[in-house]
Design a protein around this motif. Structure first.
Motif, mmCIF file in Angstrom:
data_model
loop_
_atom_site.group_PDB
_atom_site.id
_atom_site.type_symbol
_atom_site.label_atom_id
_atom_site.label_comp_id
_atom_site.label_asym_id
_atom_site.label_seq_id
_atom_site.Cartn_x
_atom_site.Cartn_y
_atom_site.Cartn_z
ATOM 1 N N CYS A 27 0.819 -1.167 -0.167
ATOM 2 C CA CYS A 27 -0.043 0.197 0.245
ATOM 3 C C CYS A 27 0.818 1.208 0.019
ATOM 4 O O CYS A 27 1.980 1.109 0.468
ATOM 5 N N SER A 34 -5.340 6.460 0.215
ATOM 6 C CA SER A 34 -4.228 5.394 0.543
ATOM 7 C C SER A 34 -4.461 4.438 -0.811
ATOM 8 O O SER A 34 -5.825 4.323 -1.182
ATOM 9 N N ILE A 43 -4.261 0.647 -2.326
ATOM 10 C CA ILE A 43 -3.782 -0.754 -2.085
ATOM 11 C C ILE A 43 -3.633 -1.353 -3.373
ATOM 12 O O ILE A 43 -4.341 -1.240 -4.315
#
Length: 100
Positions: free
Chosen positions: A9, A16, A18
């Motif tokens: 990540c 964020s 992933i």
């Protein structure tokens, strides 16, 4: 998401991202710190202020002027100077804790 499928990540502004082992990306509206708190502690390691990696995808650690971990997919993830001195021991401890 199944956490075993998450390769790493990274932080992107206030979001964020992933990244799964199959390179699919998922953007979430959480900081990397919040995401780290949500994921299993014995499976993920913060290598840098902007990166969080799944320890089971680390192929090797390269300690150099600009240290990094090489993931099984061939991606190089930077390792900060403050983490470089303890990364090997920390990951071994996490790996052993995850196998119990």
């Amino acid at each position: 998401l199944n956490t075993h499928n998450i390769e790493y990540c990274y932080a992107s502004q206030s979001y964020s991202v992933i990244v799964n082992y199959d390179k699919k990306e998922c953007i979430i509206t959480k900081s990397l710190r919040e995401l780290q708190d949500m994921l299993p502690e014995d499976q993920f390691y913060r290598t840098h202020k902007s990166y969080l990696v799944n320890i089971y995808y680390i192929r090797k650690y390269v300690h150099a002027k600009e240290s990094y971990v090489l993931l099984t997919s061939g991606i190089k993830i930077p390792v900060s100077v403050r983490v470089a001195s303890s990364i090997t021991e920390d990951i071994i401890k996490k790996y052993q804790a995850g196998k119990k």
